[in-house]
Design a protein around this motif. Structure first.
Motif, mmCIF file in Angstrom:
data_model
loop_
_atom_site.group_PDB
_atom_site.id
_atom_site.type_symbol
_atom_site.label_atom_id
_atom_site.label_comp_id
_atom_site.label_asym_id
_atom_site.label_seq_id
_atom_site.Cartn_x
_atom_site.Cartn_y
_atom_site.Cartn_z
ATOM 1 N N ASP A 44 0.837 -1.199 0.000
ATOM 2 C CA ASP A 44 0.000 0.000 0.000
ATOM 3 C C ASP A 44 0.871 1.248 0.000
ATOM 4 O O ASP A 44 1.929 1.287 0.653
ATOM 5 N N GLN A 45 0.419 2.257 -0.707
ATOM 6 C CA GLN A 45 1.037 3.582 -0.638
ATOM 7 C C GLN A 45 0.354 4.305 0.522
ATOM 8 O O GLN A 45 -0.872 4.369 0.573
ATOM 9 N N VAL A 46 1.130 4.825 1.468
ATOM 10 C CA VAL A 46 0.555 5.413 2.684
ATOM 11 C C VAL A 46 1.149 6.797 2.953
ATOM 12 O O VAL A 46 2.206 7.158 2.431
ATOM 13 N N ILE A 47 0.425 7.534 3.756
ATOM 14 C CA ILE A 47 0.937 8.775 4.323
ATOM 15 C C ILE A 47 1.183 8.489 5.799
ATOM 16 O O ILE A 47 0.257 8.150 6.539
ATOM 17 N N ARG A 48 2.409 8.601 6.215
ATOM 18 C CA ARG A 48 2.774 8.301 7.599
ATOM 19 C C ARG A 48 2.269 9.394 8.534
ATOM 20 O O ARG A 48 1.926 10.504 8.093
ATOM 21 N N PRO A 49 2.221 9.106 9.847
ATOM 22 C CA PRO A 49 1.761 10.116 10.813
ATOM 23 C C PRO A 49 2.516 11.441 10.739
ATOM 24 O O PRO A 49 1.954 12.496 11.025
ATOM 25 N N ASP A 50 3.790 11.392 10.293
ATOM 26 C CA ASP A 50 4.566 12.644 10.174
ATOM 27 C C ASP A 50 4.316 13.362 8.848
ATOM 28 O O ASP A 50 4.932 14.383 8.564
ATOM 29 N N GLY A 51 3.402 12.815 8.004
ATOM 30 C CA GLY A 51 3.059 13.433 6.729
ATOM 31 C C GLY A 51 3.872 12.934 5.555
ATOM 32 O O GLY A 51 3.563 13.256 4.411
ATOM 33 N N ALA A 52 4.916 12.158 5.802
ATOM 34 C CA ALA A 52 5.753 11.643 4.727
ATOM 35 C C ALA A 52 5.053 10.491 4.005
ATOM 36 O O ALA A 52 4.312 9.724 4.610
ATOM 37 N N GLU A 53 5.318 10.387 2.707
ATOM 38 C CA GLU A 53 4.793 9.271 1.940
ATOM 39 C C GLU A 53 5.651 8.040 2.197
ATOM 40 O O GLU A 53 6.834 8.136 2.494
ATOM 41 N N GLY A 54 5.026 6.881 2.056
ATOM 42 C CA GLY A 54 5.762 5.647 2.251
ATOM 43 C C GLY A 54 4.998 4.463 1.702
ATOM 44 O O GLY A 54 3.965 4.616 1.050
ATOM 45 N N ILE A 55 5.514 3.289 1.968
ATOM 46 C CA ILE A 55 4.846 2.048 1.574
ATOM 47 C C ILE A 55 4.628 1.196 2.815
ATOM 48 O O ILE A 55 5.315 1.359 3.837
ATOM 49 N N TYR A 56 3.648 0.319 2.734
ATOM 50 C CA TYR A 56 3.364 -0.592 3.835
ATOM 51 C C TYR A 56 3.013 -1.939 3.230
ATOM 52 O O TYR A 56 2.082 -2.044 2.423
ATOM 53 N N GLY A 57 3.757 -2.969 3.602
ATOM 54 C CA GLY A 57 3.492 -4.321 3.131
ATOM 55 C C GLY A 57 2.514 -5.018 4.060
ATOM 56 O O GLY A 57 2.653 -4.961 5.280
ATOM 57 N N VAL A 58 1.502 -5.657 3.471
ATOM 58 C CA VAL A 58 0.469 -6.351 4.244
ATOM 59 C C VAL A 58 0.322 -7.771 3.715
ATOM 60 O O VAL A 58 0.198 -7.985 2.507
#
Length: 166
Positions: A12-26
């Protein structure tokens, strides 16, 4: 990204709590179940099998995954019969646990089965399992000693003990 009959992996493409974009594997895994099955004499049914991921033999309560559209209780009844040949006369829920909730979607539903009736074990999906019986208090000791380590087994055995159900 990957799919087989038991799991699917997505990114998944995510926005982290600090506002930065990132990825998350599920890792998507259907709901699972675990059964604390206790005979009238206080013995718990445990199954032993080789676990490829950890490259070792594991002693556990009967556990397994659910089929599409299957309720958690129906899955538990099926898994108990498949792995042990047992059917439970009375069933009660011990709650749920989230297995590796930082990585997987698996929620395990844990049940206590009593008034057990023995029958022939069904095919457990090609996984050879060995049924053993142990005094329930010895299973608690095995959890505390690190001899039973599978997460649903640890939670189920300790929940049954702490709730005074076994």
């Amino acid at each position: 990204m990957y799919r087989n009959p038991w799991i699917a992996v997505r990114e998944d493409q995510v926005i982290r709590p600090d506002g930065a974009e990132g990825i998350y594997g599920v890792v998507e895994i259907p709901a699972s179940c675990g059964i604390v099955a206790i005979r009238e004499d206080g013995q718990i049914a445990l199954v032993g099998q080789w676990r490829y991921v950890h490259d070792r033999y594991s002693v556990e309560i009967p556990t397994g995954g659910s089929e599409p559209g299957e309720t958690p209780l129906a899955a538990a009844r099926r898994e108990l019969a498949e792995e042990t040949g047992l059917t439970g006369g009375t069933w009660s829920g011990l709650g749920t646990i989230d297995n590796s909730n930082g990585v997987t979607t698996d929620v395990a539903h844990i049940f206590l089965a009593r008034q057990l009736t023995a029958g022939p074990a069904a095919e457990a999906g090609g996984e050879p399992v060995e049924l053993t019986w142990m005094p329930f208090e010895a299973s608690v000791a095995a959890v505390l000693a690190g001899e039973i380590t599978e997460s649903v087994s640890v939670a189920g055995i300790l929940k049954a003990r702490l709730l005074g159900l076994a």
